[in-house]
Write a protein that holds these residues in place. Structure first.
Motif: not given
Lengths: 315, 374
Positions: B72-74, B101-107
């Motif tokens: 995830m790259g977290l 990455k934040k665009i993908l995270w959660g979404a």
């Protein structure tokens, strides 16, 4: 709830009894005779000393004087100054708004500066932003507030001429004139506090940022700023609340130097005059009043914990 | 009711089949510490297809949590380095800035964490925790997002969903909180769900419900899912593929049925044996694998499992085995003397004959498990 309030009141009463007794005892132990203070150094008519002693019950035993004073205080009568004859309660009600405003402003300024600085220090931990703010904090802590006050006067009153160097305009004279005289002393008082506050937020924030819920907030793709201010700040401000309460109480009695420097007619100013003149009833009145405020503020802080952390709230 | 809720996009069936959503190649994550570099993930590769579930199994410290966070790259601690390739829907994740990455995270990809008691913010209402990223990613108004939140809570079978929005996490039980965490992860309709030991911190009875819920949601939404666990029993009936990890490496990888039918790696065997069985007599010793996972700063040369392995021979301590297969190409394992092969049997017999302790321990377990079966 009733139980909580009863407990708070009980604690307040116990604290006040202890505070009044201790200050009464300490003042009684001070060297110097109040009669000399009242009469000054001029020639004295015969018999007047005895009369004053009788009027003021100075010859009564210590405990009797204390109990008498306490009985009057409960009814709101804190006595009158030996020196000016002004009722102590009047002095307090005149002086308190000034000091309370200064204390409030300086806390407000400190928090306003400390939150962004502390949050950034935690967010950029060990990066240059953190080093710079740490250095700033060291400097701020090592400058005594009256030196900073003198600097502020020099800069804003002498050099730039924007603000008056001293004096005080009451709030009733208008907000702007009042701010002109209050902003510099408030800043002078705020310097050390903002340093302490920002350190506190920084260290609490660093440990909050290690929490699992911060990781899960990040995994939701929320922005760093949102996570810092909407998720991490509230759980990181509990110890700040405690310190704010203590600082506020301390400021009520501890603005003496700054009040003197800026010639502000506040509570601290009166207290120092009262001590110099052995004006026992005034000392007593102001001290008790500050103690009451202190206990009340700390009670408010206790209640604010519940606002910050829902786990403390009782359903 | 449950089927009404469809937040975000749900791929059509034809989209689901046959296309790898996630292609991970030679993923390595290390943490720089004072004593050296901890290679927590050490060259892991796998593919995950749309709508498929992969179980990642291993002991504590085998690198499975770090693996899912690395994909995830977290992993953002300053001392972590991740290299290799993670293609998500053809898009390279490694090297993306955290803003990208934040665009993908959660979404697009979401994670359910291990401990629901600590992974919800105690001072933020359930409602806000459920809606904040929905509003952010899907650009929804407060009212609309609240409706979504209620529907989500219903879909994870939380009663009186509307009332829950104003609750704080401490007002809910562990199982309820994990349901909320799952609802949060599902809120934006991700195509990829990471479940990092989602039931480890829960009661046994609740574990089962949560696993069923995850399976149900994964099926309904045709999500790809990586289910990380230390318990082979958990992944047995719920995954398409299984990857067994040891000391940061994949030591065995196979479709679930194939793995249980013909497990090859002695470590996988050890994990399977260590599941306690109801049929065992009371007070039977747990069949733990002897020894501990190796130190990942300075791991032993050769096969990392050799010191604990009942099959280990001299070559195992020198030469590290690479992943290979025997007859089924999608079943790979890294072992010189695989379980269930003539070489393996021979190596085991030799170790038993020379009183090699891990082998003797294994004999006992073998007997115990056979008794149960027989």
């Amino acid at each position: 709830m009733v139980k909580t309030i009863a407990f708070i009141l009980l604690r307040l009463i116990a604290t006040l009894l202890a505070v009044t007794f201790l200050t009464f005892a300490m003042v009684a132990l001070l060297p110097g005779d109040p009669v000399d203070t009242i009469l000054g150094t001029g020639p004295r008519p015969p018999g007047i000393e005895e009369q004053i002693r009788a009027d003021l019950h100075l010859d009564d035993p210590f405990l009797v004087r204390y109990v008498n004073w306490l009985g009057d205080a409960v009814t709101g009568d804190l006595g009158s100054s030996y020196i000016t004859d002004q009722p102590v309660a009047d002095t307090i009600s005149q002086r308190l708004p000034v000091t309370a405003q200064l204390a409030f402003m300086s806390i407000f300024i400190s928090v306003l500066v400390a939150i962004p600085v502390g949050v950034m220090g935690a967010y950029k931990q060990s990066k240059w932003q953190d080093s710079v703010s740490s250095a700033g904090v060291q400097v701020a802590l090592s400058i005594p507030n009256f030196i900073f006050g003198i600097f502020l006067i020099w800069l804003f009153a002498v050099k730039l001429g924007w603000l008056p160097a001293s004096n005080w305009n009451r709030l009733s004279d208008g907000v702007v004139p009042n701010l002109k005289t209050s902003i510099l002393p408030a800043f002078a008082l705020a310097l050390g506090q903002m340093a302490v506050f920002s350190r506190l937020i920084r260290s609490d924030m660093i440990s909050t940022l290690q929490e699992n819920y911060i990781l899960s907030a990040r995994a939701k793709g929320l922005s760093d700023r949102y996570i810092l201010f909407r998720h991490a700040l509230r759980p990181s401000s509990l110890s700040l609340m405690t310190i704010i309460g203590i600082s506020f109480g301390a400021l009520l009695g501890g603005t003496v130097v700054i009040e003197t420097l800026f010639a502000i007619p506040g509570l601290g100013f009166s207290l120092i005059n009262a001590i110099n003149g052995r004006d026992i009833l005034l000392i007593q009145g102001i001290t008790v009043f500050i103690a009451v405020m202190f206990v009340i503020i700390n009670t408010v802080v206790d209640l604010l914990y519940a606002v910050l952390d829902p786990r403390i709230r009782r359903s | 009711m449950e089927n009404e809720i469809r937040v975000g996009r749900v791929p059509a069936r034809h989209e689901v089949e046959g296309e790898a959503l996630l292609v991970v190649d030679d993923l390595r994550t290390s943490f720089a510490v004072a004593a050296g570099s901890v290679k927590a993930v050490d060259g892991v590769s796998f593919e995950l297809y749309r709508g498929h579930t992969m179980g990642v199994v291993g002991e504590s410290g085998s690198g499975k949590t770090v693996l899912s966070r690395s994909v995830m790259g977290l992993n953002t601690s300053a001392n972590a380095t991740t290299t290799g390739s993670v293609l998500y829907a053809g898009d390279q994740m490694i090297g993306k800035s955290s803003k990208e990455k934040k665009i993908l995270w959660g979404a697009e990809m979401a994670m359910v964490f291990q401990d629901p008691m600590t992974s919800l913010n105690p001072v933020v209402t359930i409602g806000r925790q459920l809606t904040e990223h929905v509003r952010y990613h899907l650009d929804m108004g407060k009212k609309e997002a609240n409706e979504v939140a209620v529907a989500l809570l219903q879909s994870v079978h939380i009663p009186e969903a509307e009332k829950r929005l104003d609750n704080y996490p401490h007002q809910m039980s562990g199982g309820m909180r994990q349901r909320v965490c799952i609802a949060i992860a599902l809120a934006c309709g991700p195509r990829m769900l990471f479940a990092d030991e989602p039931t480890t911190a829960l009661d046994v009875t609740v574990q089962h419900q949560i696993l069923n819920l995850l399976a149900e949601q994964q099926r309904d939404r045709a999500m790809a899912m990586i289910l990380v666990t230390h318990d082979l029993g958990v992944v047995a009936g719920r995954t398409d593929d299984i990857m067994v990890m040891y000391a940061g490496k994949a030591v065995e990888k196979a479709p679930t049925g194939e793995l249980f039918a013909h497990l090859r790696h002695p470590y996988t065997q050890g994990l399977l044996w260590s599941i306690p069985k109801v049929t065992q007599a009371k007070h039977t010793r747990l069949n733990a694998i002897p020894g501990r996972p190796p130190n990942l700063i300075d791991p032993p040369s050769g096969c990392k499992f050799a010191p604990r392995c009942a099959y280990a021979q001299d070559i195992c301590r020198v030469e590290e085995p690479t992943l290979r297969s025997i007859d089924t190409p999608d079943h790979v394992f890294a072992c010189h003397f695989p379980v269930g092969t003539p070489e393996g049997e021979e190596a085991f017999a030799r170790n038993v004959a020379s009183d090699y302790p891990p082998a003797l321990a294994a004999v006992g377990k073998l007997r115990a498990s056979e008794e149960v079966v027989g």
